[in-house]
Design an enzyme around this catalytic site. Structure first.
Site, short mmCIF file in Angstrom:
data_model
loop_
_atom_site.label_atom_id
_atom_site.label_comp_id
_atom_site.label_asym_id
_atom_site.label_seq_id
_atom_site.Cartn_x
_atom_site.Cartn_y
_atom_site.Cartn_z
N THR B 126 -0.81 3.89 -8.19
CA THR B 126 -2.17 4.43 -8.14
C THR B 126 -2.19 5.75 -8.88
OG1 THR B 126 -3.82 5.50 -6.74
CG2 THR B 126 -1.62 5.34 -5.83
N ARG B 172 -10.13 10.17 -6.19
CA ARG B 172 -10.63 9.68 -4.91
C ARG B 172 -10.86 10.87 -3.96
NH1 ARG B 172 -7.88 4.47 -2.50
NH2 ARG B 172 -6.15 5.91 -2.76
#
Lengths: 338, 338, 338, 338
Positions: B126, B172
């Site tokens: 990620t 995020r």
């Protein structure tokens, strides 16, 4: 004449430094002094200048931006501003002024020429490529390269996730960066000002195109190039609407001024080097109120007013190839030409 | 056991291909067959798979994305989905599953492990770097590199025009990409989730900071890194508000998924290679429900649940350096420590 | 103390500017003046210096090289040179000297410390990564990135033509750049000083390896990384010998100093920023004759002599992975560990 | 006709994939099937082919190399080879063959046309830009960009150390890459085949030029571009001789096939897209034994034999600018033209 002046004006464009360098090196070659004004016309009005020498510009051509800074200058449209500029140039004993910039800067140069006896020469420095009379403007190739690089990166993730992306690129009112980058990156769709006139973008038509492309290709990545000012709210708004109205997962990307930075592309540096030298040689030949340009590999001079009054059209063959031949949804020609 | 399976899941991350390649090459080295499921858990549920061999992955590590495709799969949260996946894995005689992805993917893996007897191993893939238990996740270094490159390009034009820019980056709910890219590019300001808690961004405070920085430095370029979700409407809205309310010329830039593409950075490829091999060796050693990670150059295993239940904090020293020591407006320490 | 000095010495490394910037910004933060000597120890001996301010270093971290120039200085090994340097430093009222460089520069710093009472602090700046006591040196990550980028490019053409290539990389007497770039680019073979000791490269063994790899993979591209000084005449000579003796078409590539240029990698800029600040804070804490380093994300100090007297070994796990697990010709482990 | 064939031949060039893609997409648009031969003429002789479809080429234009592989094929000069190729093409019912390659490949195409009744069309794919009849060949722009990037990197370290570098670039017997990259990077000196005829490089003259440039500029960085085959032993030998004979520290760099890899430049992708479509449309119009080219933005056809029999000269204005106007040591023009 012993002295010329130079300035960079309007939005900066990659290669402006190379053009500046070429002006300074060519002037040195021909025995001319060069005065550089900082911050474009603003510096000209405020007498913010310095004598610029070859050593100041030796290693600037690998960088974007402009070492003598640029600015937009609304005030320069006024008569008093042009008169002040003329007075400043005369006081400094300057015989010619080289303006590196786009159409707004050239309008300023032309305006100045109404009030100043010296020679005014334009060098086309803008990423938009929207000036008549030259095959390319300085900065355009770099902007296309940066937009293409972004589109290449987007393709990686679009492919991995079978997803739709909208990438907004610059171009003011012209589709050059949009067309160039869409073709170079193999985009599925491009929305350009020039195409909008015939058939403006609508969301239902876009959704239909996306679905047809995905159906024909059997895979989901779809990358669309959107020229700025072609949709209210730009790529961000359009992506939101696609998601909200059609539940079509879609991600936006707004390149913005990234398109003006980075190492200038080789063709911009080479073009800028040619045009900077050409500008100095046009001065030596006594030209006035012209832009230094390139047409089919030949150096040309173009009346300043023509550069914004006449239209630089998109290459129709490129448009046809990208919009029709490479468009999977376009109808095949009914009759096989063979 | 003779057979293991692998899939990539969730948002793609640069280096996933290198991790996949390492899993396949290591499995081949140890005499294991590898089954790859396409499109993450979706492919696992739909039995969309193929036997993957070294020749399929030899030259994939230089590309971002994932050659076995990824997807987000909401349905995989259901009990029936995990049971179906377990049945499919058993039917294929698979002894272990390697899941390359982020925290959502690891939750899925842990959920599966409740219904399947085989070994489940996570590999952290990620760009957000928000997993506990590993010094870095695969893709984070590349995302920082791409954001930094964009910030470098913006600096060129910001400098030329003495202008303010806001560049929105991903992350995020974590400020890793924001902190890394701001420090690497020498940004004047960063707005990170971790900093927002203490002192949320306000426009008046931002304007004051901009003015002070410009005053202290005597020049105008100001580049701000804005982590996503830290301002309603993001960089575009914030720039508009600065212009509308304070007549402060300001340009936004929304990098978006560009941060997931391009050639993966060397450290992502190397990390992915290590972790892919480590995952296979953890299988051979009988480990289960763990993530393969790196801590201080040592391979470690981390219970899957820890990876999202525990918090991976920002490096406090980096934060201090970038936010305090390199911040021109911060007060100097009152007592000189000498 | 109110004044410290800084210099960059030896071969330049990408990130030296970021380290310099960090020293200057941290010193400013703590109320210290900074004197920069130009051209390393040469400038120190010749009193070639200037007071360096934050504004001089604001936007230097995106560039390789060093804005205060570097040099190698044989003369600095002499006692008289160290005494002269000490006298110059004292005359300028300098309390501490930060030396950014590699092992030769640190030997110089240690030599100086024998004749000067001020604090001497080293900051590890070398692409070779061959200093003990720090997980990485400034410049190493960029050198690996550049070598990897070259190897990626070579792969394109190697693949298209099914051809063998030998790419020579730097590293002085250590295989860090070779190992890092070979792993990151997925090279078929690497020749590193550390591997040469056991089993030196021979042409017949190389030809055999090439043929086996091509046979196993069923395709011809083979890219070899050759560390410098591991073959007489380097990559050029080795390629010629392969062609002449075995009619094996093979092309060499000598990256040379390209490995020191370009935009520094983010991790080099971040490392340099940390270490530059750390160096100033070590001064404030009264440390002497130490190098500022990073170990497992912690700032550490290392006695200067240790940095060259102790050995910084290659990561044995990376070596095992690239040399054994990813090597298609290596024997498979005889016993399946399961 | 329903079927055409395509192959890539000779040294690969960045953009060959884009040309291939354009041929396939245009053929699909016009309702033609396309057969691709692998490994150039070798595949044609060995009947190694497959039917290539749009889905095979959708996302290949962002990569260098050629997905249908290339090769050099000495055997194709023989009469029997051309006859065999003709027989193979006829057996497959192919009406036209598109050859993407350089002058050797075009000689092969012309040779084939003596023994085959089908249409033969060339698409200029070579980094050397040495084909008559087209403003640029596919791959040239990328090669210049890569060489320029290397020269930019070298400048960083040359500047930091005030050192002399010699960078060897490709070009076979033409100075296009040398001139383009030297101008784009602002090199102090270039040694091109075209300049060697008048005044071949000698070491004493080079040393004198270096010393004069360093004297005039007051700084030491000097970067020279050396075209291949212009000095025995190339850059490596020349650098050694400068060090040995004149104690002038000098470092070589041999770019080699790096110049053929990486992401193709936008102008190569756009040129290739245009020429690939143009080739198909030339087939539809019944042309034979011609190369598809571009002249001043217009698509043109050029008799195949002309492409190698006539000479594509360097742009004399660029040569004059880089070699004279930007050369600090050249004599100033005696008479000021004003």
């Amino acid at each position: 004449m012993q002295r010329i002046a130079v300035l960079t004006s309007g939005g900066d464009a990659p290669g402006m430094n190379a053009a500046l360098r070429a002006v300074v090196l060519a002037a040195d070659h021909y025995g001319l002094e060069v005065i550089a004004f900082r911050h474009g016309y603003k510096g000209l009005l405020e007498n913010d200048y310095f004598e610029i020498k070859p050593k100041d510009v030796l290693h600037v051509l690998q960088y974007s931006g402009t070492v003598i800074k640029s600015a937009r200058c609304q005030r320069f449209k006024e008569v008093e501003a042009a008169q002040q500029a003329a007075a400043n140039l005369n006081a400094l004993n300057i015989g010619a002024l080289v303006v590196i910039g786009g159409d707004g800067s050239f309008r300023g140069a032309d305006h100045l020429a109404n009030y100043w006896h010296g020679q005014v020469i334009g060098v086309p420095g803008t990423i938009d490529n929207d000036l008549y009379g030259t095959d390319a403007t300085i900065g355009y190739a770099t902007a296309v390269a940066i937009a293409m690089d972004a589109l290449d990166k987007i393709r990686d993730t679009a492919d991995a996730m079978d997803r739709v992306f909208i990438v907004e690129v610059m171009g003011r009112d012209a589709g050059f960066i949009g067309l160039g980058s869409a073709m170079a990156a193999g985009s599925e769709r491009m929305v350009l000002p020039e195409l909008q006139k015939d058939k403006p973008l609508t969301i239902p038509a876009l959704v239909k195109h996306i679905q047809k492309v995905q159906e024909i290709r059997g895979e989901g990545s779809y990358v669309m190039v959107l020229s700025e000012h072609q949709w209210p709210g730009g790529a961000v708004a359009l992506a939101e609407q696609l998601e909200a109205e059609y539940h079509l997962p879609c991600r936006p990307c707004l390149l913005g001024h990234i398109q003006r930075g980075g190492a200038p592309a080789p063709s911009d540096r080479i073009l800028a080097s040619q045009l900077g030298v050409h500008a100095v040689e046009l001065i030596l030949k006594g030209h006035h109120r012209v832009m230094a340009g390139i047409r089919g590999n030949q150096c040309v001079e173009v009346p300043l007013r023509d550069t914004w009054e006449k239209k630089n059209p998109l290459d129709q063959n490129l448009l046809r190839i990208q919009h029709e031949i490479f468009n999977p949804v376009k109808k095949k020609p009914r009759i096989n030409p063979l």
